[in-house]
Design a protein around this motif. Structure first.
Motif, PDB file in Angstrom:
ATOM      1  N   ASN A  44       9.405   3.349   4.370  1.00 38.63           N
ATOM      2  CA  ASN A  44       9.189   4.694   3.850  1.00 38.63           C
ATOM      3  C   ASN A  44      10.452   5.257   3.215  1.00 38.63           C
ATOM      4  N   LEU A  45      10.250   5.965   2.142  1.00 43.18           N
ATOM      5  CA  LEU A  45      11.336   6.572   1.369  1.00 43.18           C
ATOM      6  C   LEU A  45      11.475   8.029   1.776  1.00 43.18           C
ATOM      7  N   ARG A  46      12.703   8.477   1.946  1.00 44.61           N
ATOM      8  CA  ARG A  46      12.936   9.853   2.377  1.00 44.61           C
ATOM      9  C   ARG A  46      14.049  10.497   1.562  1.00 44.61           C
ATOM     10  N   LYS A  47      13.942  11.822   1.492  1.00 46.32           N
ATOM     11  CA  LYS A  47      15.036  12.608   0.933  1.00 46.32           C
ATOM     12  C   LYS A  47      15.044  13.946   1.656  1.00 46.32           C
ATOM     13  N   PRO A  48      16.191  14.387   2.142  1.00 44.45           N
ATOM     14  CA  PRO A  48      16.213  15.598   2.955  1.00 44.45           C
ATOM     15  C   PRO A  48      15.929  16.881   2.165  1.00 44.45           C
ATOM     16  N   SER A  49      16.310  16.906   0.898  1.00 48.76           N
ATOM     17  CA  SER A  49      16.130  18.121   0.110  1.00 48.76           C
ATOM     18  C   SER A  49      15.820  17.723  -1.329  1.00 48.76           C
ATOM     19  N   VAL A  50      14.607  18.012  -1.731  1.00 50.42           N
ATOM     20  CA  VAL A  50      14.140  17.557  -3.042  1.00 50.42           C
ATOM     21  C   VAL A  50      14.600  18.523  -4.137  1.00 50.42           C
ATOM     22  N   HIS A  51      14.951  17.957  -5.276  1.00 50.23           N
ATOM     23  CA  HIS A  51      15.346  18.727  -6.458  1.00 50.23           C
ATOM     24  C   HIS A  51      14.246  18.604  -7.501  1.00 50.23           C
ATOM     25  N   TRP A  52      14.143  19.602  -8.382  1.00 50.93           N
ATOM     26  CA  TRP A  52      13.079  19.575  -9.390  1.00 50.93           C
ATOM     27  C   TRP A  52      13.142  18.299 -10.232  1.00 50.93           C
ATOM     28  N   SER A  53      14.360  17.763 -10.416  1.00 54.14           N
ATOM     29  CA  SER A  53      14.518  16.570 -11.255  1.00 54.14           C
ATOM     30  C   SER A  53      13.991  15.310 -10.567  1.00 54.14           C
ATOM     31  N   ASP A  54      13.603  15.417  -9.295  1.00 51.33           N
ATOM     32  CA  ASP A  54      13.036  14.251  -8.599  1.00 51.33           C
ATOM     33  C   ASP A  54      11.573  14.021  -8.957  1.00 51.33           C
ATOM     34  N   ALA A  55      10.969  14.952  -9.659  1.00 47.98           N
ATOM     35  CA  ALA A  55       9.568  14.780 -10.046  1.00 47.98           C
ATOM     36  C   ALA A  55       9.434  13.535 -10.924  1.00 47.98           C
ATOM     37  N   ALA A  56       8.633  12.597 -10.470  1.00 48.74           N
ATOM     38  CA  ALA A  56       8.494  11.293 -11.125  1.00 48.74           C
ATOM     39  C   ALA A  56       7.444  10.506 -10.353  1.00 48.74           C
ATOM     40  N   GLU A  57       7.265   9.251 -10.751  1.00 46.18           N
ATOM     41  CA  GLU A  57       6.393   8.353  -9.992  1.00 46.18           C
ATOM     42  C   GLU A  57       7.271   7.346  -9.265  1.00 46.18           C
ATOM     43  N   TYR A  58       6.946   7.100  -8.024  1.00 45.72           N
ATOM     44  CA  TYR A  58       7.746   6.234  -7.168  1.00 45.72           C
ATOM     45  C   TYR A  58       6.934   5.008  -6.768  1.00 45.72           C
ATOM     46  N   THR A 118       0.828  -1.194   0.000  1.00 44.96           N
ATOM     47  CA  THR A 118       0.000   0.000   0.000  1.00 44.96           C
ATOM     48  C   THR A 118       0.865   1.248   0.000  1.00 44.96           C
ATOM     49  N   GLN A 119       0.608   2.096  -0.968  1.00 46.30           N
ATOM     50  CA  GLN A 119       1.185   3.435  -0.974  1.00 46.30           C
ATOM     51  C   GLN A 119       0.007   4.381  -0.814  1.00 46.30           C
ATOM     52  N   PRO A 120      -0.196   4.916   0.361  1.00 47.53           N
ATOM     53  CA  PRO A 120      -1.445   5.631   0.633  1.00 47.53           C
ATOM     54  C   PRO A 120      -1.581   6.966  -0.084  1.00 47.53           C
ATOM     55  N   ASP A 121      -0.476   7.534  -0.519  1.00 48.11           N
ATOM     56  CA  ASP A 121      -0.518   8.841  -1.174  1.00 48.11           C
ATOM     57  C   ASP A 121      -0.405   8.661  -2.678  1.00 48.11           C
ATOM     58  N   ILE A 122      -1.452   9.069  -3.397  1.00 44.59           N
ATOM     59  CA  ILE A 122      -1.417   8.963  -4.862  1.00 44.59           C
ATOM     60  C   ILE A 122      -0.555  10.088  -5.447  1.00 44.59           C
ATOM     61  N   HIS A 123      -0.733  11.289  -4.900  1.00 38.78           N
ATOM     62  CA  HIS A 123       0.036  12.446  -5.337  1.00 38.78           C
ATOM     63  C   HIS A 123       0.627  13.138  -4.115  1.00 38.78           C
ATOM     64  N   ILE A 124       1.838  13.632  -4.289  1.00 33.76           N
ATOM     65  CA  ILE A 124       2.442  14.488  -3.269  1.00 33.76           C
ATOM     66  C   ILE A 124       3.117  15.651  -3.979  1.00 33.76           C
ATOM     67  N   THR A 125       2.927  16.852  -3.449  1.00 38.93           N
ATOM     68  CA  THR A 125       3.599  18.025  -3.995  1.00 38.93           C
ATOM     69  C   THR A 125       4.471  18.627  -2.907  1.00 38.93           C
ATOM     70  N   VAL A 126       5.731  18.843  -3.234  1.00 37.29           N
ATOM     71  CA  VAL A 126       6.645  19.476  -2.287  1.00 37.29           C
ATOM     72  C   VAL A 126       7.392  20.603  -3.002  1.00 37.29           C
ATOM     73  N   SER A 127       7.852  21.533  -2.225  1.00 43.24           N
ATOM     74  CA  SER A 127       8.645  22.622  -2.775  1.00 43.24           C
ATOM     75  C   SER A 127      10.085  22.173  -2.939  1.00 43.24           C
ATOM     76  N   GLU A 128      10.727  22.709  -3.954  1.00 43.85           N
ATOM     77  CA  GLU A 128      12.134  22.377  -4.165  1.00 43.85           C
ATOM     78  C   GLU A 128      12.929  22.780  -2.928  1.00 43.85           C
ATOM     79  N   GLY A 129      13.788  21.868  -2.475  1.00 43.21           N
ATOM     80  CA  GLY A 129      14.575  22.108  -1.273  1.00 43.21           C
ATOM     81  C   GLY A 129      13.947  21.582  -0.004  1.00 43.21           C
ATOM     82  N   ALA A 130      12.656  21.268  -0.063  1.00 46.82           N
ATOM     83  CA  ALA A 130      11.970  20.725   1.121  1.00 46.82           C
ATOM     84  C   ALA A 130      12.272  19.243   1.249  1.00 46.82           C
ATOM     85  N   SER A 131      11.975  18.723   2.440  1.00 45.28           N
ATOM     86  CA  SER A 131      12.183  17.296   2.662  1.00 45.28           C
ATOM     87  C   SER A 131      10.989  16.507   2.135  1.00 45.28           C
TER      88      SER A 131
END
Lengths: 114, 113
Positions: free
Chosen positions: A75-89, A5-18
């Motif tokens: 759970n998958l984590r990244k401390p600071s997101v980059h615009w190039s991380d936009a994708a499906e996981y 189960t991946q409960p979140d279908i979509h997630i939006t984060v700001s660049e640089g956010a965790s």
């Protein structure tokens, strides 16, 4: 039956956010756990995997994931997101007791806003 | 770095036609897989193959589907008589050991009209 189960279908984060993407599994055996990423029109690229040992695993592109057996989570984590991380996981689970197949979650689409 | 390759990248076919999707796994891998992803849905396991025989197949993998390793490098998925609901992205994967890391190809997008 095995399920992921991946409960979140979509997630939006700001660049640089965790970032944290959730994955829960239901398996009757010791699981092998994976995170894959899929960019639009592309195949599935392995980010990281957990088989045994240290429950915090490091992957490519600055990602990490933590296996918590008591919560049946990976759970998958990244401390600071980059615009190039936009994708499906995709989170995926396998176990020798259930043959060779991987069972995938439905995926989480990550959008990164600047 | 070795990669799994798949051809063609896209295929359009008429309902009832046969299609063959081709994959070249990573050269020292022994375990081969096909998965599919219908648009907007989960990636689903179809079949696994080892030592020149099917080791496991899903309910989706009915008599219309077959797999073959015709030579030392290729791994193919054949759909004998395609249906509209076979339209999907088909992924080939290979691995050196059972269950452990499976490396995926870029996929073949199949459209059945």
């Amino acid at each position: 039956a095995q399920s992921v189960t991946q409960p979140d279908i979509h997630i939006t984060v700001s660049e640089g956010a965790s970032l944290e993407l959730r994955c829960n599994y239901s398996y009757g055996a010791t699981p092998y756990l994976f995170w894959y990423v899929q960019s639009p029109g592309q195949g599935l690229q392995l980010l990281l995997k957990y088989f045994s040992g240290d429950t915090l695993v490091q992957g490519i592109k600055g990602f990490e994931a933590e296996f918590k057996r008591s919560q049946s989570s990976f759970n998958l984590r990244k401390p600071s997101v980059h615009w190039s991380d936009a994708a499906e996981y995709f989170c995926a689970v396998g176990a020798k007791e259930y043959g060779n197949k991987l069972v995938f979650g439905a995926g989480t689409i990550l959008r990164v806003k600047s | 770095e070795p990669e799994v390759t798949q051809t063609p990248s896209h295929q359009v076919t008429q309902m009832g036609q046969e299609v063959i999707l081709r994959c070249v796994p990573i050269s020292n891998h022994l375990y081969f897989y096909w998965y599919r992803q219908i648009l907007g849905q989960k990636v689903e396991f179809l079949v696994s193959f080892y030592n020149n025989e099917i080791s496991e197949k899903s309910e989706i993998f009915d008599d219309q589907f077959s797999v073959e390793r015709p030579d030392g490098s290729n791994f193919t998925l054949k759909i004998r008589s395609t249906k509209l609901e076979d339209s999907a992205m088909y992924f080939c994967a290979s691995g050196a050991e059972p269950v452990e890391t499976q490396y995926f190809g870029p996929g073949t997008r199949l459209l059945v009209l």
